[in-house]
Design a protein around this motif. Structure first.
Motif, mmCIF file in Angstrom:
data_model
loop_
_atom_site.group_PDB
_atom_site.id
_atom_site.type_symbol
_atom_site.label_atom_id
_atom_site.label_comp_id
_atom_site.label_asym_id
_atom_site.label_seq_id
_atom_site.Cartn_x
_atom_site.Cartn_y
_atom_site.Cartn_z
ATOM 1 N N LEU A 39 0.906 -1.433 -0.471
ATOM 2 C CA LEU A 39 -0.072 0.205 0.501
ATOM 3 C C LEU A 39 1.137 1.459 0.039
ATOM 4 O O LEU A 39 1.066 1.734 1.228
ATOM 5 C CB LEU A 39 -1.693 0.088 1.179
ATOM 6 N N GLU A 40 0.840 1.866 -0.980
ATOM 7 C CA GLU A 40 2.447 2.764 -1.253
ATOM 8 C C GLU A 40 1.195 4.362 -0.830
ATOM 9 O O GLU A 40 1.341 4.976 -1.345
ATOM 10 C CB GLU A 40 2.241 3.020 -2.427
ATOM 11 N N LEU A 41 1.599 3.886 0.283
ATOM 12 C CA LEU A 41 0.961 5.818 1.225
ATOM 13 C C LEU A 41 2.945 6.269 1.098
ATOM 14 O O LEU A 41 3.468 5.875 1.290
ATOM 15 C CB LEU A 41 1.397 5.021 2.955
ATOM 16 N N SER A 42 2.249 7.341 0.551
ATOM 17 C CA SER A 42 3.439 8.573 0.732
ATOM 18 C C SER A 42 3.062 10.228 2.331
ATOM 19 O O SER A 42 4.187 10.487 2.460
ATOM 20 C CB SER A 42 3.291 9.527 -0.715
ATOM 21 N N SER A 76 9.841 10.353 3.437
ATOM 22 C CA SER A 76 11.087 10.561 3.292
ATOM 23 C C SER A 76 10.782 11.285 4.213
ATOM 24 O O SER A 76 9.634 12.509 4.758
ATOM 25 C CB SER A 76 11.245 10.971 1.633
ATOM 26 N N ALA A 77 12.331 12.027 4.284
ATOM 27 C CA ALA A 77 12.618 12.518 5.616
ATOM 28 C C ALA A 77 12.764 13.902 5.178
ATOM 29 O O ALA A 77 12.498 14.485 4.233
ATOM 30 C CB ALA A 77 14.344 12.551 6.142
ATOM 31 N N SER A 78 11.563 14.539 6.506
ATOM 32 C CA SER A 78 11.498 16.257 6.175
ATOM 33 C C SER A 78 11.844 17.538 7.243
ATOM 34 O O SER A 78 12.525 16.720 8.516
ATOM 35 C CB SER A 78 9.877 16.147 5.824
ATOM 36 N N ASN A 79 11.292 18.387 7.034
ATOM 37 C CA ASN A 79 11.427 19.161 8.999
ATOM 38 C C ASN A 79 10.683 19.337 9.150
ATOM 39 O O ASN A 79 10.566 20.005 10.500
ATOM 40 C CB ASN A 79 12.273 20.108 7.639
ATOM 41 N N GLU A 80 9.513 18.504 9.244
ATOM 42 C CA GLU A 80 8.199 18.955 9.738
ATOM 43 C C GLU A 80 8.321 17.272 10.891
ATOM 44 O O GLU A 80 9.660 16.832 10.894
ATOM 45 C CB GLU A 80 7.012 18.220 8.930
ATOM 46 N N SER A 81 8.362 18.278 12.155
ATOM 47 C CA SER A 81 7.809 17.253 13.194
ATOM 48 C C SER A 81 7.014 16.436 13.333
ATOM 49 O O SER A 81 5.943 16.571 12.563
ATOM 50 C CB SER A 81 7.531 18.384 14.459
ATOM 51 N N ASP A 82 7.637 15.040 13.937
ATOM 52 C CA ASP A 82 6.307 13.601 13.967
ATOM 53 C C ASP A 82 4.992 14.217 14.884
ATOM 54 O O ASP A 82 4.259 13.450 14.887
ATOM 55 C CB ASP A 82 7.254 12.942 14.000
ATOM 56 N N SER A 83 5.110 15.204 15.529
ATOM 57 C CA SER A 83 3.994 14.667 16.296
ATOM 58 C C SER A 83 3.417 16.777 16.740
ATOM 59 O O SER A 83 4.911 17.639 16.394
ATOM 60 C CB SER A 83 4.017 14.673 17.644
#
Length: 424
Positions: free
Chosen positions: A39-42, A65-72
């Motif tokens: 299941l190709e979630l992006s 992929s890695a980003s500068n957004e926080s995960d919470s």
């Protein structure tokens, strides 16, 4: 995603929910396992309102992929200002308004839509947007926690397939249940800290909830109340009373917490707190540090309130040391986790003596006796007093007036407090 992969992911969600895996780890593990199963979630984003005195809810993100957004993240009220405008333009607001629990958008053909974030997601190469709203029943609602919101993206040409969408419909409710369960634990801990105090909350959550379960401890006791609060309350409008109390309570609580103390009770405009630990000398010094920070907080607060044309005041602080019973007191249906004992009565009487001797701080002889030699130099006797309702008279001490009168003495005292902050 075949039936075996769905069952494996279902079992994983249940197991991790039972073990208490953090929400962002649950979301990451869910998305990674979906991708492994084809299941190709992006991107995935979930959020849920909560019950908290400061913010409205919490959200969690995952990207392929890695980003500068926080995960919470945490978010405030969506009722006013720009936040309200963004919420009303969101897909989720639209879904609630129309009664939809699922909403799908082809991101290759979304120019005609005016939802927030949709065009940005399309520009980043995502091809399909699938959103869900899972509403809780009345019995499952806690405060504003009445829905679980989520959206899911894919970069796959053609978007999610029908079987992939069916898999998400089956699995997202389990993910919602896992995150809701974790949030309910967070709510319990938050309410415990807010209403019981930090240490008392931890004691209760560790299982100390039986009536009469107490321990005998030595503690430095703090009792503070506002100067002239009754007269001020009678001179201002009723809707100004609570902001007044909140402002000065925050000034004291922040100072106490920053210095390692624990607030047990708010009694009108009064604050009861304790400083504990294996070293009562360090606890005494922490209480003096808190009192000093309290005065600094009050000075800043009064400058702000005066600038707003609102009444200002100061506070009396009593410090004492003694043996107390710390634990559950009350009935089976209504318990209070607090401290009781003669020393608690004495510290409140010491604080009330501040008015009589016109000092903002009074400390007992028991408190002063355990300070180190340098600490005792900063306290001077105000005389010997019989406290109301207390059988014995005792010497009371206050800060040496030289500290307020002399910049060099003030710097020496502040240096003493600062040096103690570096000690365990």
């Amino acid at each position: 995603m075949d039936i075996t992969a769905r069952l494996d992911l279902t079992n994983w969600l249940v197991a991790q929910s039972l073990t208490g895996l953090p929400e962002n780890d649950i979301l990451r593990g869910f998305c990674e396992r979906c991708r492994e199963a084809g299941l190709e979630l992006s991107r995935g984003l979930t959020f849920i309102d909560t019950l908290h005195p400061i913010f409205e809810g919490r959200g969690f993100r995952w990207n392929e992929s890695a980003s500068n957004e926080s995960d919470s993240f945490e978010y405030g009220s969506s009722n006013d200002g720009e936040a309200a405008q963004n919420w009303r333009r969101s897909v989720f607001h639209h879904m609630l308004e129309k009664g939809h629990d699922e909403f799908s958008i082809d991101l290759t053909d979304c120019a005609h839509l005016d939802f927030t974030m949709i065009h940005d997601l399309s520009a980043k190469g995502h091809r399909h947007f699938l959103a869900f709203v899972h509403q809780f029943g009345e019995a499952g609602t806690l405060g504003q926690m009445d829905c679980f919101y989520s959206y899911w993206l894919t970069r796959r040409d053609g978007g999610f397939t029908a079987p992939q969408m069916a898999a998400l419909r089956d699995l997202i409710p389990l993910l919602a249940l896992a995150i809701k369960s974790a949030q309910q634990v967070d709510i319990v801990r938050t309410l415990g800290r807010v209403y019981l105090g930090r240490d008392a909350s931890e004691q209760v959550l560790r299982g100390r909830i039986s009536r009469g379960v107490t321990e005998r401890i030595n503690a430095v006791l703090w009792f503070s109340d506002l100067r002239g609060s009754t007269a001020i309350s009678e001179s201002i409008s009723p809707d100004e009373i609570i902001p007044l109390l909140n402002d000065y309570a925050e000034a004291s609580i922040d100072a106490i917490y920053d210095s390692g103390g624990d607030v047990l009770k708010l009694i009108g405009d009064g604050v009861l707190a304790i400083f504990t630990g294996g070293d009562m000398g360090a606890a005494r010094q922490a209480a003096l540090r808190a009192e000093h920070r309290f005065r600094l907080n009050i000075a800043k607060l009064n400058a702000r309130r005066a600038g707003e044309g609102r009444p200002v005041t100061s506070a009396y602080v009593g410090l004492h040391l003694g043996e107390v019973f710390y634990g559950n007191i009350g009935s089976d249906d209504r318990l209070d986790f607090t401290v009781v004992g003669p020393a608690v009565n004495e510290v409140s009487r010491i604080a009330s003596m501040c008015r009589s001797v016109d000092r903002e701080l009074l400390a007992s002889s028991e408190f002063c006796a355990g300070l180190d030699e340098e600490g005792r130099r900063y306290l001077v006797s105000t005389g010997r007093y019989a406290l109301r309702g207390i059988g014995r008279a005792q010497d009371l001490y206050t800060l040496d007036p030289e500290i307020a009168a002399s910049p060099s003495a003030a710097r020496a005292y502040e240096s003493y407090l600062a040096d103690e902050m570096s000690h365990p």
